[in-house]
Design an enzyme around this catalytic site. Structure first.
Site, PDB file in Angstrom:
ATOM      1  N   HIS A 263       0.838  -1.196   0.000  1.00 47.97           N
ATOM      2  CA  HIS A 263       0.000   0.000   0.000  1.00 47.97           C
ATOM      3  C   HIS A 263       0.870   1.242   0.000  1.00 47.97           C
ATOM      4  O   HIS A 263       1.931   1.253   0.619  1.00 47.97           O
ATOM      5  CB  HIS A 263      -0.917   0.016   1.232  1.00 47.97           C
ATOM      6  CG  HIS A 263      -2.088   0.922   1.051  1.00 47.97           C
ATOM      7  ND1 HIS A 263      -2.007   2.284   1.281  1.00 47.97           N
ATOM      8  CD2 HIS A 263      -3.348   0.673   0.632  1.00 47.97           C
ATOM      9  CE1 HIS A 263      -3.180   2.822   1.014  1.00 47.97           C
ATOM     10  NE2 HIS A 263      -4.020   1.875   0.624  1.00 47.97           N
ATOM     11  N   ASP A 320      -8.039  -4.766  -1.016  1.00 45.31           N
ATOM     12  CA  ASP A 320      -8.461  -5.575  -2.163  1.00 45.31           C
ATOM     13  C   ASP A 320      -8.184  -7.061  -1.999  1.00 45.31           C
ATOM     14  O   ASP A 320      -8.762  -7.878  -2.708  1.00 45.31           O
ATOM     15  CB  ASP A 320      -7.749  -5.081  -3.430  1.00 45.31           C
ATOM     16  CG  ASP A 320      -8.185  -3.674  -3.786  1.00 45.31           C
ATOM     17  OD1 ASP A 320      -9.398  -3.457  -3.838  1.00 45.31           O
ATOM     18  OD2 ASP A 320      -7.312  -2.812  -3.982  1.00 45.31           O
TER      19      ASP A 320
HETATM   20  C1  LIG Z   1      -0.237  -0.200  -4.107  1.00 50.66           C
HETATM   21  C2  LIG Z   1       1.191  -0.019  -4.555  1.00 50.66           C
HETATM   22  C3  LIG Z   1       1.207   0.674  -5.914  1.00 50.66           C
HETATM   23  C4  LIG Z   1       1.868   0.855  -3.526  1.00 50.66           C
HETATM   24  O1  LIG Z   1       3.111   1.052  -3.926  1.00 50.66           O
HETATM   25  P1  LIG Z   1       4.173   1.918  -3.067  1.00 50.66           P
HETATM   26  O2  LIG Z   1       3.958   1.870  -1.630  1.00 50.66           O
HETATM   27  O3  LIG Z   1       4.234   3.212  -3.695  1.00 50.66           O
HETATM   28  O4  LIG Z   1       5.371   1.082  -3.210  1.00 50.66           O
HETATM   29  P2  LIG Z   1       6.235   0.908  -4.466  1.00 50.66           P
HETATM   30  O5  LIG Z   1       5.384   0.643  -5.667  1.00 50.66           O
HETATM   31  O6  LIG Z   1       7.178   2.061  -4.491  1.00 50.66           O
HETATM   32  O7  LIG Z   1       6.944  -0.411  -4.014  1.00 50.66           O
HETATM   33  C5  LIG Z   1       8.017  -0.497  -3.118  1.00 50.66           C
HETATM   34  C6  LIG Z   1       8.701  -1.781  -3.450  1.00 50.66           C
HETATM   35  O8  LIG Z   1       7.849  -2.873  -3.086  1.00 50.66           O
HETATM   36  C7  LIG Z   1       7.519  -3.608  -4.236  1.00 50.66           C
HETATM   37  N1  LIG Z   1       6.099  -3.971  -4.134  1.00 50.66           N
HETATM   38  C8  LIG Z   1       5.097  -3.178  -3.694  1.00 50.66           C
HETATM   39  N2  LIG Z   1       3.944  -3.838  -3.736  1.00 50.66           N
HETATM   40  C9  LIG Z   1       4.229  -5.055  -4.242  1.00 50.66           C
HETATM   41  C10 LIG Z   1       3.448  -6.163  -4.542  1.00 50.66           C
HETATM   42  N3  LIG Z   1       2.139  -6.168  -4.351  1.00 50.66           N
HETATM   43  N4  LIG Z   1       4.045  -7.254  -5.044  1.00 50.66           N
HETATM   44  C11 LIG Z   1       5.370  -7.278  -5.256  1.00 50.66           C
HETATM   45  N5  LIG Z   1       6.169  -6.239  -4.986  1.00 50.66           N
HETATM   46  C12 LIG Z   1       5.602  -5.150  -4.486  1.00 50.66           C
HETATM   47  C13 LIG Z   1       7.753  -2.698  -5.406  1.00 50.66           C
HETATM   48  O9  LIG Z   1       8.013  -3.425  -6.599  1.00 50.66           O
HETATM   49  C14 LIG Z   1       8.955  -1.904  -4.940  1.00 50.66           C
HETATM   50  O10 LIG Z   1      10.103  -2.667  -5.116  1.00 50.66           O
HETATM   51  P3  LIG Z   1      11.501  -1.923  -5.414  1.00 50.66           P
HETATM   52  O11 LIG Z   1      11.775  -1.080  -4.198  1.00 50.66           O
HETATM   53  O12 LIG Z   1      12.452  -3.053  -5.572  1.00 50.66           O
HETATM   54  O13 LIG Z   1      11.290  -1.115  -6.663  1.00 50.66           O
HETATM   55  C15 LIG Z   1       1.924  -1.363  -4.631  1.00 50.66           C
HETATM   56  O14 LIG Z   1       2.034  -1.937  -3.379  1.00 50.66           O
HETATM   57  C16 LIG Z   1       1.238  -2.304  -5.587  1.00 50.66           C
HETATM   58  O15 LIG Z   1       1.410  -2.195  -6.808  1.00 50.66           O
HETATM   59  N6  LIG Z   1       0.426  -3.273  -5.061  1.00 50.66           N
HETATM   60  C17 LIG Z   1      -0.285  -4.181  -5.897  1.00 50.66           C
HETATM   61  C18 LIG Z   1      -1.517  -3.514  -6.493  1.00 50.66           C
HETATM   62  C19 LIG Z   1      -2.591  -3.320  -5.454  1.00 50.66           C
HETATM   63  O16 LIG Z   1      -2.897  -4.175  -4.672  1.00 50.66           O
HETATM   64  N7  LIG Z   1      -3.214  -2.132  -5.520  1.00 50.66           N
HETATM   65  C20 LIG Z   1      -4.276  -1.773  -4.640  1.00 50.66           C
HETATM   66  C21 LIG Z   1      -3.831  -0.762  -3.635  1.00 50.66           C
HETATM   67  S1  LIG Z   1      -5.073  -0.430  -2.425  1.00 50.66           S
END
Ligand SMILES: CC(C)(COP(=O)(O)OP(=O)(O)OC[C@H]1O[C@@H](n2cnc3c(N)ncnc32)[C@H](O)[C@@H]1OP(=O)(O)O)[C@@H](O)C(=O)NCCC(=O)NCCS
Length: 394
Positions: A263, A320
């Site tokens: 998240h 989700d």
């Molecule tokens: C929601 C989301 C975009 C938040 O992202 P964030 O906190 O900004 O974190 P980041 O996207 O910067 O991710 C940080 C790291 O964790 C990883 N990561 C985050 N969520 C992940 C997941 N669900 N599966 C695998 N890796 C994940 C990223 O690839 C990133 O890796 P890196 O540092 O090697 O590049 C991300 O967790 C995600 O894509 N989740 C899956 C989609 C989802 O469930 N969305 C609904 C949100 S309510």
């Protein structure tokens, strides 16, 4: 001189863009507040109708206010026939989120108060959208399957009526209540992508329907509301608990994402996921179908372990993750999961759109207009020289 703050290319993470009185997310402690009330407490004790009123009007309704709001929601349920006609012309393969977005735009033209921008009229429009969205989603599900839409039933709650309109059978009280809790949990979550989209559009003085249609569009992506449907896709792909470790390991090692995990704001468990995990377990017991819940929990555990190993960090399920097996067990089609999110989140979106329009949490309305740095070419000190097409070499 305007002060330029350089926060580019980070998706506005951690950048505060406005004040709001509607909700607060404490990502460190895992606390979600709607208008001063703990959302988890509301999920336990309130109803979606009451929470919608709270989000819109900034106070819990007194009994007469709640009764009036209930009555308004029920009387506003029917949708103009043109919505059903339009659906009948659409290919059955059309995604329910696209149909929903288009329907919101169509509905605008049947609202006699569309251009009345008073606060009172905006609350009325918000009530209409909250009432009609479930009818739109259920009608499209029936029409695309070659079935007649089922008209709403007045003696059913908002949650119960939606499930009824999908199948024609009123849900049992426990399922209706579980679905009501799902709606409460999804109703609001501060400045997420779709809410920001809705507010941004509202800041241009676009009407509430246009702002809401933009929010629907933003919700559809798999990194936002589309994640719940992707979670179900993963569950169907993994199939068996024995396959979980290998599937998760391969996904993460290849840089893929386990949907429903992680998240942007919570650095601990999303409190909504905790409630939904419990609901998943209870529902599984009630349906005598433990498979999906067990499989989800196995994926959650494996993702946590593998993530720790690969990145040295913790990852937690978001709202989700467990909503997918819950909706599946309720008999809701996978591609309706995101529209179901929308028909709940419309309450929060509408509250935010109204807050934005009337600058309820800031001194005056402000058009969103961020800045960017141009990193393209100029072909010289000023700009590229225009050469007519005949004179261009390939
Ligand atoms: C929601 C989301 C975009 C938040 O992202 P964030 O906190 O900004 O974190 P980041 O996207 O910067 O991710 C940080 C790291 O964790 C990883 N990561 C985050 N969520 C992940 C997941 N669900 N599966 C695998 N890796 C994940 C990223 O690839 C990133 O890796 P890196 O540092 O090697 O590049 C991300 O967790 C995600 O894509 N989740 C899956 C989609 C989802 O469930 N969305 C609904 C949100 S309510």
């Amino acid at each position: 001189m305007e002060q330029i703050v350089d926060v580019k290319n980070i998706g506005l993470r951690g950048v505060k863009v406005a004040d709001t009185r509607i909700s607060d997310v404490n990502g460190e402690k895992g606390i979600l507040i709607y208008r001063g009330y703990n959302a988890i407490d509301l999920a336990r004790r309130s109803t979606f109708e009451e929470v919608s009123f709270l989000l819109l009007h900034d106070h819990l309704p007194a009994r007469p206010e709640l009764e009036q709001f209930h009555a308004d929601l029920i009387s506003e349920r029917p949708v103009p026939g043109v919505i059903l006609e339009f659906m009948k012309m659409m290919p059955a393969s059309a995604h329910p989120m696209d149909i929903l977005q288009a329907s919101v735009a169509i509905l605008a033209n049947y609202d006699l108060q569309l251009h009345d921008e008073s606060r009172e009229a905006n609350f009325k429009k918000a009530t209409r959208l909250i009432a009609k969205l479930p009818v739109v989603v259920a009608a499209w599900d029936r029409i695309r399957k070659g079935l007649e839409p089922i008209p709403p039933q007045e003696d059913l709650s908002h949650a119960g009526n939606f499930l009824y309109m999908l199948t024609g059978a009123a849900p049992d009280p426990e399922t209706a209540r579980d679905f009501d809790v799902c709606l409460i949990l999804h109703a609001e979550h501060s400045f997420n992508a779709s809410t920001f989209a809705g507010r941004e559009v509202a800041s241009t003085h676009a009407h509430l329907y246009a702002s809401a249609a933009a929010a629907v569009a933003a919700l559809s992506g798999e990194l936002h509301g589309g994640a719940n449907s992707e979670v179900m896709k993963a569950l169907l792909e993994v199939k068996e608990e024995e396959a979980v470790k290998a599937w998760v390991g391969e996904k993460l090692r290849k840089g893929g994402k386990v949907m429903g995990m992680g998240h942007a704001v919570y650095h601990t468990e999303d409190p909504r996921a905790t409630v939904l995990r419990g609901m998943c377990e209870r529902l599984a017991n009630r349906c005598g179908e433990p498979h999906w819940c067990r499989l989800s929990k196995a994926i959650e555990q494996a993702t946590k372990e593998e993530f720790r190993k690969l990145k040295g960090k913790e990852i937690y399920p978001n709202v989700d993750f467990f909503s997918a097996p819950v909706y599946h067990m309720m008999g809701i089609s996978r591609d309706l999961f995101t529209p179901v999110f929308a028909l709940s989140r419309i309450a929060g979106w509408a509250a935010h759109i109204i807050e934005e329009k009337f600058a309820e949490a800031q001194p005056k309305p402000e058009l969103y207009r961020p800045d960017s740095d141009y990193v393209g070419t100029y072909c010289g000190p000023a700009a590229c020289e225009y050469v007519p097409v005949e004179g261009r070499s390939s």
